[in-house]
Design a protein around this motif. Structure first.
Motif, mmCIF file in Angstrom:
data_model
loop_
_atom_site.group_PDB
_atom_site.id
_atom_site.type_symbol
_atom_site.label_atom_id
_atom_site.label_comp_id
_atom_site.label_asym_id
_atom_site.label_seq_id
_atom_site.Cartn_x
_atom_site.Cartn_y
_atom_site.Cartn_z
ATOM 1 N N ASN A 18 6.129 9.749 -15.533
ATOM 2 C CA ASN A 18 4.687 9.466 -15.506
ATOM 3 C C ASN A 18 4.047 9.438 -16.898
ATOM 4 O OD1 ASN A 18 5.002 9.652 -12.696
ATOM 5 N ND2 ASN A 18 4.561 11.839 -12.701
ATOM 6 N N GLU A 26 6.263 19.996 -1.900
ATOM 7 C CA GLU A 26 4.920 19.989 -2.503
ATOM 8 C C GLU A 26 3.953 20.830 -1.655
ATOM 9 O OE1 GLU A 26 4.393 18.898 -5.488
ATOM 10 O OE2 GLU A 26 5.445 17.010 -5.880
ATOM 11 N N THR A 79 3.148 6.707 3.321
ATOM 12 C CA THR A 79 4.081 6.661 4.462
ATOM 13 C C THR A 79 5.162 7.726 4.376
ATOM 14 O OG1 THR A 79 5.473 5.072 3.301
ATOM 15 C CG2 THR A 79 3.736 4.166 4.737
ATOM 16 N N SER A 84 3.908 11.715 -0.158
ATOM 17 C CA SER A 84 2.732 10.973 -0.631
ATOM 18 C C SER A 84 1.500 11.330 0.189
ATOM 19 C CB SER A 84 2.980 9.463 -0.653
ATOM 20 O OG SER A 84 3.333 8.982 0.604
ATOM 21 N N GLY A 107 5.297 7.996 -2.705
ATOM 22 C CA GLY A 107 4.639 8.238 -3.989
ATOM 23 C C GLY A 107 5.001 7.223 -5.053
ATOM 24 N N MET A 108 6.187 6.648 -4.940
ATOM 25 C CA MET A 108 6.562 5.620 -5.929
ATOM 26 C C MET A 108 5.607 4.435 -5.820
ATOM 27 S SD MET A 108 8.398 2.559 -5.698
ATOM 28 C CE MET A 108 8.830 1.391 -6.969
ATOM 29 N N HIS A 116 9.669 -0.868 7.818
ATOM 30 C CA HIS A 116 9.275 0.093 8.854
ATOM 31 C C HIS A 116 7.771 0.244 9.080
ATOM 32 C CE1 HIS A 116 13.384 1.406 9.314
ATOM 33 N NE2 HIS A 116 13.477 1.648 8.022
ATOM 34 N N ASP A 175 0.398 14.825 -1.263
ATOM 35 C CA ASP A 175 0.232 14.993 -2.707
ATOM 36 C C ASP A 175 -0.065 13.702 -3.451
ATOM 37 O OD1 ASP A 175 0.194 16.053 -5.228
ATOM 38 O OD2 ASP A 175 2.049 17.163 -5.056
ATOM 39 N N LYS A 212 -5.136 20.813 -2.240
ATOM 40 C CA LYS A 212 -5.067 19.962 -3.437
ATOM 41 C C LYS A 212 -6.444 19.373 -3.747
ATOM 42 C CE LYS A 212 -3.226 15.970 -5.745
ATOM 43 N NZ LYS A 212 -2.187 15.008 -6.002
HETATM 44 N N1 NAD Z 1 0.202 10.918 -8.329
HETATM 45 C C1 NAD Z 1 0.454 12.166 -7.999
HETATM 46 O O1 NAD Z 1 -0.433 13.022 -8.022
HETATM 47 C C2 NAD Z 1 1.829 12.543 -7.556
HETATM 48 C C3 NAD Z 1 2.068 13.796 -6.977
HETATM 49 C C4 NAD Z 1 3.349 14.090 -6.531
HETATM 50 C C5 NAD Z 1 4.371 13.155 -6.684
HETATM 51 N N2 NAD Z 1 4.100 11.954 -7.266
HETATM 52 C C6 NAD Z 1 5.159 10.938 -7.417
HETATM 53 O O2 NAD Z 1 5.592 10.561 -6.114
HETATM 54 C C7 NAD Z 1 6.921 10.050 -6.214
HETATM 55 C C8 NAD Z 1 7.754 10.645 -5.101
HETATM 56 O O3 NAD Z 1 7.211 10.231 -3.865
HETATM 57 P P1 NAD Z 1 8.129 10.026 -2.573
HETATM 58 O O4 NAD Z 1 8.980 11.208 -2.396
HETATM 59 O O5 NAD Z 1 7.267 9.569 -1.498
HETATM 60 O O6 NAD Z 1 9.135 8.881 -3.081
HETATM 61 P P2 NAD Z 1 9.338 7.351 -2.686
HETATM 62 O O7 NAD Z 1 8.086 6.588 -2.716
HETATM 63 O O8 NAD Z 1 10.457 6.861 -3.550
HETATM 64 O O9 NAD Z 1 9.797 7.433 -1.157
HETATM 65 C C9 NAD Z 1 11.022 8.053 -0.829
HETATM 66 C C10 NAD Z 1 11.902 7.106 0.018
HETATM 67 O O10 NAD Z 1 11.348 7.037 1.335
HETATM 68 C C11 NAD Z 1 11.195 5.679 1.713
HETATM 69 N N3 NAD Z 1 10.085 5.656 2.659
HETATM 70 C C12 NAD Z 1 8.788 5.972 2.427
HETATM 71 N N4 NAD Z 1 8.099 5.946 3.566
HETATM 72 C C13 NAD Z 1 8.960 5.608 4.538
HETATM 73 C C14 NAD Z 1 8.846 5.439 5.950
HETATM 74 N N5 NAD Z 1 7.695 5.676 6.589
HETATM 75 N N6 NAD Z 1 9.952 5.073 6.645
HETATM 76 C C15 NAD Z 1 11.126 4.879 6.012
HETATM 77 N N7 NAD Z 1 11.314 5.052 4.699
HETATM 78 C C16 NAD Z 1 10.231 5.404 3.975
HETATM 79 C C17 NAD Z 1 10.965 4.948 0.411
HETATM 80 O O11 NAD Z 1 11.265 3.587 0.541
HETATM 81 C C18 NAD Z 1 11.946 5.673 -0.508
HETATM 82 O O12 NAD Z 1 13.238 5.175 -0.305
HETATM 83 C C19 NAD Z 1 7.419 10.400 -7.591
HETATM 84 O O13 NAD Z 1 7.378 9.254 -8.399
HETATM 85 C C20 NAD Z 1 6.421 11.422 -8.097
HETATM 86 O O14 NAD Z 1 6.310 11.414 -9.500
HETATM 87 C C21 NAD Z 1 2.857 11.639 -7.700
#
Ligand code: NAD
Length: 353
Positions: free
Chosen positions: A148, A180, A125, A129, A101-102, A45, A132, A216
């Motif tokens: 983590n 968040e 995206t 993310s 965020g992953m 995407h 946060d 943040k």
């Molecule tokens: N480093 C930090 O300070 C911090 C802070 C908060 C969370 N995190 C971490 O972030 C992670 C969670 O992040 P998340 O919720 O983004 O999870 P993620 O990265 O798993 O994304 C969630 C889902 O959305 C999909 N996706 C993402 N962008 C997309 C788009 N534009 N179009 C279609 N699908 C899309 C991904 O493929 C995935 O299936 C956790 O691992 C958490 O521990 C880190």
């Protein structure tokens, strides 16, 4: 385009073509190889939007990872490091993380370890993310059920949050990201909480995103290594991470979903055993309960949840560490509750009747 200066890099919020991304890639990084790290969904995407509209990314190598938190692990990092080595990526090349965020957590970690650290840019995206995970310099991966546990503090060269990517994000993912943002309100700004409370996740605006990023960022700038006030950002995460880790192998639950209920549970601790007025807890509960599906476990699972909290990396020798709130918008770090108190709250909120 809103530009928020952080610790040696900027967080840009708006149309990515209006900011410094193209210039950075085509000038400072002009002779460097570029590698995009994404997952299968953001590959489908988001990546072609970048490779077709930013000339200097047209020939980037692309590493596509399986999506999902269960892949935020060292084994996947090993595969990425091997790929970087095969592509002969050198110390002065650059990684562009395109994902939720992953990907920004794992991609930042991979970049920071490879050849003792190469530059990376985050293009978040997912809403979560953007507000946060992509900024603040925490990178890392999970270790079994512990979130983590492996990682390091390392800052990106640039973060660009372009709302266009949210167009393909599944609706529930918007909700997880909003959690968040609610946290930013609960710990620091009643006004932000009150604004967000009246909106569905799909009504969140670029100004709301900027407000969250700014909250943040101010905290991170004051305490990069999380020695004091940055711990405030962990509100909801002691119980939230335990829930997320508990469900990681089976019936996986999203980070933001677990954080939303973690905030409810930690607010209930504060209301029952601290100074949060019960009517403020009720306000928090009502909003999260109306938007976020309940999370339920068996009574027999409670000791395992508490054990996960005990091993959380936020703890010190004195016990399970929480950030708590005494009012909406007012947080306090380094608070602890007894295991009996935690048990009582978990039982009240999470037991399937
Ligand atoms: N480093 C930090 O300070 C911090 C802070 C908060 C969370 N995190 C971490 O972030 C992670 C969670 O992040 P998340 O919720 O983004 O999870 P993620 O990265 O798993 O994304 C969630 C889902 O959305 C999909 N996706 C993402 N962008 C997309 C788009 N534009 N179009 C279609 N699908 C899309 C991904 O493929 C995935 O299936 C956790 O691992 C958490 O521990 C880190």
């Amino acid at each position: 385009m809103t530009t928020i200066p952080s610790l040696g890099y900027s967080i840009e919020i708006g149309d990515l073509h209006q900011g410094s991304l193209s210039k950075l890639l085509s000038e400072e990084f002009s002779t460097r190889k570029k590698v995009i790290i994404c997952d299968e969904n953001t590959h489908e995407h988001c990546v072609s939007y970048l490779t077709t509209s930013i000339d200097s990314l047209a020939n980037a190598e692309i590493i596509v990872l399986p999506a999902g938190e269960e892949n935020k692990i060292l084994e996947i990092c090993m595969q990425v490091w091997e790929a970087l080595s095969e592509y002969k990526i050198q110390r002065n090349d650059v990684i562009v993380n395109v994902g939720g965020g992953m990907i920004t957590d794992l991609g930042g970690f991979v970049a920071s370890i490879y050849k003792r650290g190469i530059d990376y840019i985050n293009i978040p995206t997912s809403l979560l993310s953007m507000v946060d995970a992509s900024a603040g310099g925490k990178t890392g991966v999970d270790l079994g059920a512990y979130k983590n546990q492996l990682g390091l503090f390392s800052t990106p060269r640039l973060v660009v949050c372009d709302r266009i990517f949210l167009g393909t994000l599944p609706e529930e993912e918007l909700l997880w990201g909003k959690a968040e943002m609610l946290k930013h309100g609960l710990i620091q700004s009643k006004e932000h909480w009150s604004t967000l409370k009246t909106k569905s996740a799909s009504e969140i605006t670029i100004d709301d995103i900027s407000a969250s990023v700014a909250i943040k960022n101010e905290i991170v700038k004051a305490d990069f290594k999380e020695e004091h006030i940055r711990k405030g950002l962990n509100f909801g995460h002691t119980i939230g991470h335990a829930l997320e880790g508990f469900f990681l192998d089976n019936d996986t639950k999203a980070h933001g979903h677990c954080v939303a209920w973690g905030m409810v549970a930690e607010s209930l601790l504060a209301a029952k055993f601290g100074t949060l007025p019960m009517e403020e807890f009720n306000e928090i509960f009502a909003h999260i309960h109306s938007d976020y599906p309940p999370i339920k476990v068996e009574r027999s699972n409670l000791p395992q949840l508490i054990e996960l909290m005990r091993n959380d990396k936020k703890n010190n020798a004195t016990g399970i560490n929480f950030t708590t709130i005494s009012a909406i918008g007012v947080s306090h770090i380094d608070q602890s509750y007894s295991e009996e108190q935690i048990h009582e709250v978990l039982q009240e909120l999470f037991i399937a009747h």
